[in-house]
Write a protein that holds these residues in place. Structure first.
Motif, mmCIF file in Angstrom:
data_model
loop_
_atom_site.group_PDB
_atom_site.id
_atom_site.type_symbol
_atom_site.label_atom_id
_atom_site.label_comp_id
_atom_site.label_asym_id
_atom_site.label_seq_id
_atom_site.Cartn_x
_atom_site.Cartn_y
_atom_site.Cartn_z
ATOM 1 N N ILE A 192 0.871 -1.174 0.000
ATOM 2 C CA ILE A 192 0.000 0.000 0.000
ATOM 3 C C ILE A 192 0.905 1.220 0.000
ATOM 4 C CG2 ILE A 192 -1.792 1.272 1.237
ATOM 5 C CD1 ILE A 192 -2.629 -1.473 2.425
ATOM 6 N N VAL A 193 0.710 2.049 -1.009
ATOM 7 C CA VAL A 193 1.603 3.185 -1.226
ATOM 8 C C VAL A 193 1.041 4.432 -0.553
ATOM 9 C CG1 VAL A 193 2.728 4.603 -2.992
ATOM 10 C CG2 VAL A 193 2.340 2.175 -3.406
ATOM 11 N N GLU A 194 1.902 5.125 0.163
ATOM 12 C CA GLU A 194 1.543 6.397 0.785
ATOM 13 C C GLU A 194 1.373 7.454 -0.299
ATOM 14 O OE1 GLU A 194 3.373 7.605 5.091
ATOM 15 O OE2 GLU A 194 4.718 7.511 3.415
ATOM 16 N N ASN A 195 0.500 8.381 -0.083
ATOM 17 C CA ASN A 195 0.336 9.536 -0.978
ATOM 18 C C ASN A 195 -0.079 9.160 -2.397
ATOM 19 O OD1 ASN A 195 1.141 11.235 1.130
ATOM 20 N ND2 ASN A 195 3.280 10.921 0.605
ATOM 21 N N ALA A 196 -0.738 8.035 -2.552
ATOM 22 C CA ALA A 196 -1.249 7.651 -3.865
ATOM 23 C C ALA A 196 -2.646 7.081 -3.654
ATOM 24 C CB ALA A 196 -0.347 6.606 -4.516
ATOM 25 N N PHE A 197 -3.572 7.485 -4.485
ATOM 26 C CA PHE A 197 -4.926 6.981 -4.321
ATOM 27 C C PHE A 197 -5.665 7.039 -5.650
ATOM 28 C CE2 PHE A 197 -4.868 11.450 -3.315
ATOM 29 C CZ PHE A 197 -5.956 11.961 -4.000
ATOM 30 N N LEU A 198 -6.758 6.323 -5.697
ATOM 31 C CA LEU A 198 -7.598 6.238 -6.887
ATOM 32 C C LEU A 198 -9.008 6.607 -6.482
ATOM 33 C CD1 LEU A 198 -7.881 5.173 -9.860
ATOM 34 C CD2 LEU A 198 -8.519 2.998 -8.831
ATOM 35 N N VAL A 199 -9.657 7.435 -7.270
ATOM 36 C CA VAL A 199 -11.019 7.854 -6.974
ATOM 37 C C VAL A 199 -11.898 7.493 -8.159
ATOM 38 C CG1 VAL A 199 -12.510 9.821 -6.471
ATOM 39 C CG2 VAL A 199 -10.184 9.766 -5.573
ATOM 40 N N HIS A 200 -13.047 6.877 -7.862
ATOM 41 C CA HIS A 200 -14.018 6.593 -8.924
ATOM 42 C C HIS A 200 -14.571 7.906 -9.447
ATOM 43 C CE1 HIS A 200 -14.944 2.218 -8.836
ATOM 44 N NE2 HIS A 200 -14.309 2.301 -7.679
ATOM 45 N N SER A 201 -14.807 7.949 -10.735
ATOM 46 C CA SER A 201 -15.435 9.123 -11.328
ATOM 47 C C SER A 201 -16.894 8.782 -11.585
ATOM 48 C CB SER A 201 -14.731 9.471 -12.637
ATOM 49 O OG SER A 201 -15.345 10.570 -13.236
ATOM 50 N N PRO A 202 -17.836 9.565 -11.247
ATOM 51 C CA PRO A 202 -17.758 10.953 -10.803
ATOM 52 C C PRO A 202 -17.605 11.126 -9.309
ATOM 53 C CG PRO A 202 -20.037 10.409 -11.168
ATOM 54 C CD PRO A 202 -19.228 9.170 -11.495
ATOM 55 N N GLY A 203 -17.418 10.061 -8.553
ATOM 56 C CA GLY A 203 -17.241 10.178 -7.109
ATOM 57 C C GLY A 203 -17.804 8.967 -6.401
ATOM 58 N N VAL A 204 -18.156 9.144 -5.155
ATOM 59 C CA VAL A 204 -18.688 8.057 -4.347
ATOM 60 C C VAL A 204 -20.058 7.652 -4.883
ATOM 61 C CG1 VAL A 204 -19.453 7.404 -2.031
ATOM 62 C CG2 VAL A 204 -17.429 8.854 -2.334
ATOM 63 N N ASN A 205 -20.254 6.338 -5.052
ATOM 64 C CA ASN A 205 -21.542 5.841 -5.532
ATOM 65 C C ASN A 205 -22.554 5.800 -4.397
ATOM 66 O OD1 ASN A 205 -20.543 5.354 -8.109
ATOM 67 N ND2 ASN A 205 -19.872 3.301 -7.586
ATOM 68 N N VAL A 206 -23.780 6.181 -4.707
ATOM 69 C CA VAL A 206 -24.878 6.106 -3.753
ATOM 70 C C VAL A 206 -25.781 4.971 -4.206
ATOM 71 C CG1 VAL A 206 -26.853 7.329 -2.769
ATOM 72 C CG2 VAL A 206 -24.743 8.580 -3.291
ATOM 73 N N TYR A 207 -26.114 4.079 -3.288
ATOM 74 C CA TYR A 207 -26.933 2.918 -3.640
ATOM 75 C C TYR A 207 -28.302 3.363 -4.119
ATOM 76 C CZ TYR A 207 -29.459 -1.462 -3.333
ATOM 77 O OH TYR A 207 -30.216 -2.561 -3.631
ATOM 78 N N ASN A 208 -28.726 2.802 -5.256
ATOM 79 C CA ASN A 208 -30.035 3.087 -5.826
ATOM 80 C C ASN A 208 -30.659 1.749 -6.193
ATOM 81 O OD1 ASN A 208 -32.091 3.501 -7.799
ATOM 82 N ND2 ASN A 208 -31.299 5.564 -8.170
ATOM 83 N N ALA A 209 -31.677 1.313 -5.437
ATOM 84 C CA ALA A 209 -32.291 -0.002 -5.629
ATOM 85 C C ALA A 209 -32.838 -0.185 -7.032
ATOM 86 C CB ALA A 209 -33.393 -0.214 -4.600
ATOM 87 N N THR A 210 -33.414 0.847 -7.609
ATOM 88 C CA THR A 210 -33.976 0.745 -8.958
ATOM 89 C C THR A 210 -32.889 0.468 -9.991
ATOM 90 O OG1 THR A 210 -35.691 2.318 -8.321
ATOM 91 C CG2 THR A 210 -35.385 1.925 -10.683
ATOM 92 N N LYS A 211 -31.778 1.177 -9.877
ATOM 93 C CA LYS A 211 -30.680 0.976 -10.818
ATOM 94 C C LYS A 211 -29.993 -0.377 -10.616
ATOM 95 C CE LYS A 211 -29.502 5.804 -11.671
ATOM 96 N NZ LYS A 211 -28.470 6.832 -11.545
ATOM 97 N N GLU A 212 -30.022 -0.881 -9.390
ATOM 98 C CA GLU A 212 -29.361 -2.151 -9.083
ATOM 99 C C GLU A 212 -30.154 -3.364 -9.575
ATOM 100 O OE1 GLU A 212 -26.267 -2.877 -7.566
ATOM 101 O OE2 GLU A 212 -25.961 -0.776 -8.068
ATOM 102 N N LYS A 213 -31.455 -3.228 -9.768
ATOM 103 C CA LYS A 213 -32.295 -4.361 -10.170
ATOM 104 C C LYS A 213 -31.802 -5.018 -11.454
ATOM 105 C CE LYS A 213 -36.788 -3.701 -8.118
ATOM 106 N NZ LYS A 213 -38.208 -3.447 -8.345
ATOM 107 N N HIS A 214 -31.347 -4.219 -12.404
ATOM 108 C CA HIS A 214 -30.909 -4.786 -13.690
ATOM 109 C C HIS A 214 -29.667 -5.671 -13.534
ATOM 110 C CE1 HIS A 214 -27.694 -1.791 -13.872
ATOM 111 N NE2 HIS A 214 -27.174 -2.492 -14.859
ATOM 112 N N ARG A 215 -28.963 -5.542 -12.405
ATOM 113 C CA ARG A 215 -27.736 -6.304 -12.197
ATOM 114 C C ARG A 215 -27.989 -7.713 -11.656
ATOM 115 N NH1 ARG A 215 -23.287 -2.279 -9.633
ATOM 116 N NH2 ARG A 215 -21.898 -3.873 -10.433
ATOM 117 N N PHE A 216 -29.193 -7.987 -11.160
ATOM 118 C CA PHE A 216 -29.472 -9.269 -10.520
ATOM 119 C C PHE A 216 -29.168 -10.466 -11.418
ATOM 120 C CE2 PHE A 216 -32.775 -7.176 -7.546
ATOM 121 C CZ PHE A 216 -31.773 -6.771 -6.690
ATOM 122 N N LYS A 217 -29.577 -10.399 -12.680
ATOM 123 C CA LYS A 217 -29.326 -11.546 -13.569
ATOM 124 C C LYS A 217 -27.828 -11.747 -13.798
ATOM 125 C CE LYS A 217 -29.932 -9.136 -17.962
ATOM 126 N NZ LYS A 217 -30.693 -9.053 -19.203
#
Length: 121
Positions: free
Chosen positions: A70-95
């Motif tokens: 684990i490297v100090e002073n190095a990091f990766l951030v998802h774009s556009p940022g932190v994901n917020v759980y959305n049940a409707t959007k997650e439904k399509h992932r079940f299959k």
């Protein structure tokens, strides 16, 4: 949202070295890593939509006794940022999740045959 690039003159240093292990609750850990051609490849049967698409690589690295620096002073951030759980959007992932679960089971069995069983993985 505006992004800014700031050049750092700070040297990167290893902060800690860790191994994937169940005793530290890291068995679902899917680290991003910088590797080489010699590292395990991602299995194309697993999809991002089905989640756990990096689990197979992390499991194989554990079986092969990889250590992660684990490297100090190095990091990766998802774009556009932190994901917020959305049940409707997650439904399509079940299959896809069902398909990935099936493939992960097969892949884990094959990797265990190849490298042997390790209770910490």
């Amino acid at each position: 949202m505006k992004s800014e690039a700031v050049e750092s003159t700070e040297e990167l240093r290893v902060w800690a070295t860790v191994n994937r292990s169940r005793k530290f609750r890291l068995h679902f850990w899917e680290p991003f890593f910088i590797g080489t051609r010699d590292d395990p490849e991602f299995d194309p049967r697993l999809s991002w939509e089905g989640k756990q698409n990096k689990m197979q690589v992390a499991y194989e690295m554990c079986l092969r006794k990889y250590s992660f620096h684990i490297v100090e002073n190095a990091f990766l951030v998802h774009s556009p940022g932190v994901n917020v759980y959305n049940a409707t959007k997650e439904k399509h992932r079940f299959k896809y999740q069902h398909e990935n679960d099936k493939w992960i089971s097969i892949i884990r069995k094959n990797l265990t045959k190849k490298y042997g069983f390790n209770k910490d993985c």
